[in-house]
Design a protein around this motif. Structure first.
Motif, mmCIF file in Angstrom:
data_model
loop_
_atom_site.group_PDB
_atom_site.id
_atom_site.type_symbol
_atom_site.label_atom_id
_atom_site.label_comp_id
_atom_site.label_asym_id
_atom_site.label_seq_id
_atom_site.Cartn_x
_atom_site.Cartn_y
_atom_site.Cartn_z
ATOM 1 N N PRO A 26 52.914 -18.690 69.963
ATOM 2 C CA PRO A 26 53.590 -17.573 69.278
ATOM 3 C C PRO A 26 52.764 -16.972 68.147
ATOM 4 C CG PRO A 26 54.697 -19.663 68.811
ATOM 5 C CD PRO A 26 53.638 -19.962 69.840
ATOM 6 N N GLN A 27 51.763 -17.700 67.656
ATOM 7 C CA GLN A 27 50.889 -17.171 66.595
ATOM 8 C C GLN A 27 49.843 -16.218 67.153
ATOM 9 O OE1 GLN A 27 51.526 -18.316 63.474
ATOM 10 N NE2 GLN A 27 53.019 -19.804 64.200
ATOM 11 N N ASP A 35 49.579 -11.318 69.996
ATOM 12 C CA ASP A 35 48.829 -10.055 70.038
ATOM 13 C C ASP A 35 47.509 -10.162 70.789
ATOM 14 O OD1 ASP A 35 50.668 -8.547 68.669
ATOM 15 O OD2 ASP A 35 49.867 -9.114 66.701
ATOM 16 N N ILE A 76 57.371 -7.250 73.477
ATOM 17 C CA ILE A 76 57.323 -8.245 72.399
ATOM 18 C C ILE A 76 58.563 -8.069 71.529
ATOM 19 C CG2 ILE A 76 56.054 -9.039 70.369
ATOM 20 C CD1 ILE A 76 53.499 -7.929 71.729
ATOM 21 N N GLN A 97 60.452 -9.211 67.964
ATOM 22 C CA GLN A 97 60.234 -9.816 66.658
ATOM 23 C C GLN A 97 61.281 -9.255 65.702
ATOM 24 O OE1 GLN A 97 56.547 -8.453 64.622
ATOM 25 N NE2 GLN A 97 56.415 -6.948 66.231
ATOM 26 N N SER A 121 58.669 -13.793 72.181
ATOM 27 C CA SER A 121 59.016 -13.549 70.786
ATOM 28 C C SER A 121 57.888 -14.026 69.894
ATOM 29 C CB SER A 121 60.294 -14.308 70.434
ATOM 30 O OG SER A 121 60.450 -14.345 69.032
ATOM 31 N N LYS A 122 57.668 -13.266 68.812
ATOM 32 C CA LYS A 122 56.621 -13.646 67.861
ATOM 33 C C LYS A 122 57.146 -14.561 66.762
ATOM 34 C CE LYS A 122 53.242 -10.245 66.921
ATOM 35 N NZ LYS A 122 52.944 -8.891 66.408
ATOM 36 N N ASP A 123 58.466 -14.638 66.621
ATOM 37 C CA ASP A 123 58.982 -15.404 65.492
ATOM 38 C C ASP A 123 60.147 -16.327 65.848
ATOM 39 O OD1 ASP A 123 60.828 -13.216 65.700
ATOM 40 O OD2 ASP A 123 59.577 -12.085 64.311
ATOM 41 N N HIS A 167 65.322 -14.494 70.026
ATOM 42 C CA HIS A 167 66.020 -13.214 70.131
ATOM 43 C C HIS A 167 66.725 -13.153 71.477
ATOM 44 C CE1 HIS A 167 64.094 -11.460 66.593
ATOM 45 N NE2 HIS A 167 62.962 -12.012 67.004
ATOM 46 N N PRO A 178 60.444 -18.037 71.120
ATOM 47 C CA PRO A 178 59.017 -18.078 70.775
ATOM 48 C C PRO A 178 58.333 -19.255 71.466
ATOM 49 C CG PRO A 178 60.380 -18.696 68.884
ATOM 50 C CD PRO A 178 61.309 -18.188 69.947
ATOM 51 N N CYS A 188 69.869 -7.079 70.820
ATOM 52 C CA CYS A 188 69.541 -8.484 70.607
ATOM 53 C C CYS A 188 70.877 -9.197 70.414
ATOM 54 C CB CYS A 188 68.670 -8.639 69.368
ATOM 55 S SG CYS A 188 68.381 -10.357 68.923
ATOM 56 N N CYS A 192 69.369 -13.367 64.531
ATOM 57 C CA CYS A 192 67.971 -13.628 64.197
ATOM 58 C C CYS A 192 67.647 -13.309 62.748
ATOM 59 C CB CYS A 192 67.062 -12.860 65.153
ATOM 60 S SG CYS A 192 67.390 -11.092 65.223
#
Ligand code: CUA
Length: 154
Positions: A44-45, A48, A71, A73, A96-98, A101, A116, A136, A140
């Motif tokens: 997830p880090q 991108d 994506i 977030q 998900s980046k964080d 969701h 994520p 969503c 979140c």
């Protein structure tokens, strides 16, 4: 010294715990009821810079067939606006980046959890023209209520 009946209860409750663990394990692995239903993972880090998420958006992949790399977030969907012709089959590939969701599309059966660390894939055919509201549906954070987008079918 432990009473005989106490021993029986200890063994019984221990057996129940093992039993529940076995049931949960069976559901997760054999019935694929665990949160991520397939093993495709992602850092997830590094969303991108990991394909296909390094290039989110909509792509035509066949006659009436589209792929949407998305994506999620706090508190947005990227891409934010999706437009496809009526009768299109759309393959969504999401992560998900964080935090966790949800991806729920009004007037369809589309309802997925986007976690994520995992890649969520879901396919939907859009026959009826219109504006489909995407929400969503997993809490979140403070902006959860505002996390929405639309899919336009024309
Ligand atoms: Cu994202 Cu609620």
């Amino acid at each position: 010294m432990m009473h005989r009946s106490e021993k029986v209860w200890l063994i019984l409750s221990f057996g129940m715990i093992i039993g529940f663990m076995l049931i949960t394990g069976y559901q997760t692995f054999a019935l694929e009821m665990g949160p991520p239903s397939y093993g495709e993972r992602i850092d997830p880090q590094k969303v991108d810079e990991t394909a296909p998420f390094d290039n989110p958006g909509i792509k035509k992949i066949g006659e009436n067939e589209y792929e949407v790399v998305m994506i999620l977030q706090v508190f947005s969907f990227t891409p934010n606006e999706i437009e496809v012709p009526a009768g299109s089959t759309v393959h969504f590939i999401m992560t998900s980046k964080d935090v966790v969701h949800g991806f729920q599309v009004a007037d369809t059966n589309l309802n997925a959890m986007v976690v994520p660390g995992y890649v969520q894939k879901i396919t939907q055919k859009f026959d009826k023209p219109g504006e489909y509201l995407v929400l969503c549906n997993e809490y979140c954070g403070a902006g959860h209520q505002m996390m929405s987008t639309t899919i336009t079918v024309k």
